[in-house]
Enzyme design. Sequence first.
Site, PDB file in Angstrom:
ATOM      1  CB  SER A 214       5.071  -8.358   2.006  1.00 56.16           C
ATOM      2  OG  SER A 214       4.217  -8.043   0.933  1.00 56.16           O
TER       3      SER A 214
HETATM    4  N1  SAH Z   1       5.656  -7.818  -3.438  1.00 58.51           N
HETATM    5  C1  SAH Z   1       5.846  -6.495  -2.897  1.00 58.51           C
HETATM    6  C2  SAH Z   1       4.639  -6.068  -2.066  1.00 58.51           C
HETATM    7  C3  SAH Z   1       4.208  -4.687  -2.431  1.00 58.51           C
HETATM    8  S1  SAH Z   1       2.615  -4.171  -1.862  1.00 58.51           S
HETATM    9  C4  SAH Z   1       7.142  -6.397  -2.112  1.00 58.51           C
HETATM   10  O1  SAH Z   1       7.811  -7.430  -1.905  1.00 58.51           O
HETATM   11  O2  SAH Z   1       7.532  -5.298  -1.735  1.00 58.51           O
HETATM   12  C5  SAH Z   1       1.599  -4.556  -3.252  1.00 58.51           C
HETATM   13  C6  SAH Z   1       1.877  -3.846  -4.557  1.00 58.51           C
HETATM   14  O3  SAH Z   1       0.828  -4.219  -5.451  1.00 58.51           O
HETATM   15  C7  SAH Z   1       1.886  -2.330  -4.502  1.00 58.51           C
HETATM   16  O4  SAH Z   1       3.104  -1.872  -4.983  1.00 58.51           O
HETATM   17  C8  SAH Z   1       0.736  -1.934  -5.434  1.00 58.51           C
HETATM   18  O5  SAH Z   1       0.988  -0.742  -6.183  1.00 58.51           O
HETATM   19  C9  SAH Z   1       0.622  -3.140  -6.345  1.00 58.51           C
HETATM   20  N2  SAH Z   1      -0.662  -3.320  -7.020  1.00 58.51           N
HETATM   21  C10 SAH Z   1      -1.907  -3.032  -6.570  1.00 58.51           C
HETATM   22  N3  SAH Z   1      -2.839  -3.342  -7.498  1.00 58.51           N
HETATM   23  C11 SAH Z   1      -2.152  -3.839  -8.579  1.00 58.51           C
HETATM   24  C12 SAH Z   1      -2.543  -4.311  -9.875  1.00 58.51           C
HETATM   25  N4  SAH Z   1      -3.812  -4.347 -10.267  1.00 58.51           N
HETATM   26  N5  SAH Z   1      -1.566  -4.749 -10.715  1.00 58.51           N
HETATM   27  C13 SAH Z   1      -0.252  -4.721 -10.343  1.00 58.51           C
HETATM   28  N6  SAH Z   1       0.163  -4.274  -9.141  1.00 58.51           N
HETATM   29  C14 SAH Z   1      -0.758  -3.836  -8.267  1.00 58.51           C
END
Ligand code: SAH
Length: 214
Positions: A65
């Site tokens: 993010s």
């Molecule tokens: N908090 C992260 C943001 C990553 S983007 C950071 O600081 O880098 C969002 C993430 O959510 C992705 O890695 C994706 O695989 C995950 N995601 C999507 N759907 C999900 C679900 N149902 N349960 C858990 N994770 C999920």
Amino acid sequence: MLNDLPRHKGQRNKLVKLLITKGIRQPEVLKAIGKIPRHLFMDSSFEDFAYQDKAFPIAAGQTISQPYTVAFQSELLQVKPGMKVLEIGTGSGYQASVLHEMGCKVHSIERQKELFDITRQTMRKLGYYFDMKFGDGFAGLPSFAPFERIIVTCGAPKIPEKLLAQMSIGARMVIPVGEGSQVMKLVIRDADGSFSVEDFGDFRFVPMLGSKNV
Ligand code: SAH
């Protein structure tokens, strides 16, 4: 800390100043962002961009993010040291590390096995010891519930009922809701057990998807 150089520290200080001009105020949030080596959460080919206020690709087609978004969500959560926090969407582990640095007991769920394995290794290397689970965020983490704070870092089609059920009285959940682009929502569980919801502007996240056993 491996390969965290004075120039990175300098770039972080600039990023913190930028976040202040964008309206981030909470000292604990700014302090954590000023301390955590974001460049080590990303592929080294992006190192030069790590302290720009931008989202970047990580493994498995996902993104780390944007720092402003991390700061905004962290501030809206209003955490205090010792609080039990659930994160949905571990991704690079950066957001979880910010909350960990702020003293929270973080549990974070990631649904992509490849990314989960890479991030678990990186967190070990960096020494950020929060609880990581491979699983489906729609289910939350019943065995550790209730949570005082829940943060969702992927775009949810709607507010998942199972996450509401895992909020303690007085708990806050920060969750981007919508397909395509999302509205940041703050959900608060009131003393009588009911929920109030407030909107905090438009954001863009990768989608929250159902379970995937890979
Ligand atoms: N908090 C992260 C943001 C990553 S983007 C950071 O600081 O880098 C969002 C993430 O959510 C992705 O890695 C994706 O695989 C995950 N995601 C999507 N759907 C999900 C679900 N149902 N349960 C858990 N994770 C999920």
